[in-house]
Design a protein around this motif. Structure first.
Motif: not given
Length: 183
Positions: A162-173
């Motif tokens: 879930x942390x890696x999902x946060x790290x991934x999707x935080x770079x998108x608008x």
């Protein structure tokens, strides 16, 4: 600032998961008990007697190595989290997918081993299988402890995922689906 704290928490969780994976692999892999059955027959119970336990040892060893490699990557290859680039996006997608794969495989392997171990505890009268844990109590207790540690590691991998999902999707608008944020 918050991103760096998330990276620290992720690194701590990865180290914890790697340690628990190693403990699980050692508890299951080095477990062995020899008994004298019926006064003449010597029988040794090992993790190799059940294919699911053999698989758990390898799965948890690979998962521990993966987490150690991810911790080393985060310190040796620091990626600028403040200005996401296309390279960072591909790294984030790769890490996200690998974390998901490891989490699911670890959970599935531990669940298969738990199911096989339950047959050793309860036996199966219709097949004529005896309760193995009546004869090899220390062996079964150690396997149970190893599988418990495996589930703790699987839960830790779910949090890491879930942390890696946060790290991934935080770079998108947040306004447009899968469009990078402007720099």
């Amino acid at each position: 600032m918050v991103v760096m704290e998330v990276l620290k928490v992720e690194s701590i969780l990865r180290v914890f998961a790697a340690i628990v994976f190693v403990i699980t692999a050692c508890l299951v892999g080095f477990d062995r008990q020899t008994k004298l059955l019926f006064g003449v027959l010597t029988r040794t119970a090992t993790f190799r007697d059940l294919n699911a336990l053999y698989a758990v040892v390898w799965i948890d060893s690979v998962a521990a190595a993966y987490n150690v490699m991810q911790v080393l990557r985060s310190y040796l290859l620091p990626v600028s989290m403040e200005s996401p680039s296309y390279t960072h996006r591909y790294f984030a997608w790769g890490i996200y997918f690998l974390d998901q794969i490891i989490a699911y495989i670890v959970f599935a392997g531990n669940t298969a081993a738990m199911q096989g171990s339950m047959l050793a505890v309860t036996g199966e009268k219709s097949f004529g299988w005896m309760k193995v844990c009546d004869k090899f109590t220390r062996f079964c207790a150690q396997i149970g402890g190893g599988l418990f540690c495996g589930y703790i590691a699987a839960a830790t991998m779910a949090v890491i995922s879930s942390i890696s999902a946060y790290s991934l999707f935080r770079i998108y608008s947040s306004k447009y689906l899968l469009v990078l944020k402007p720099k």
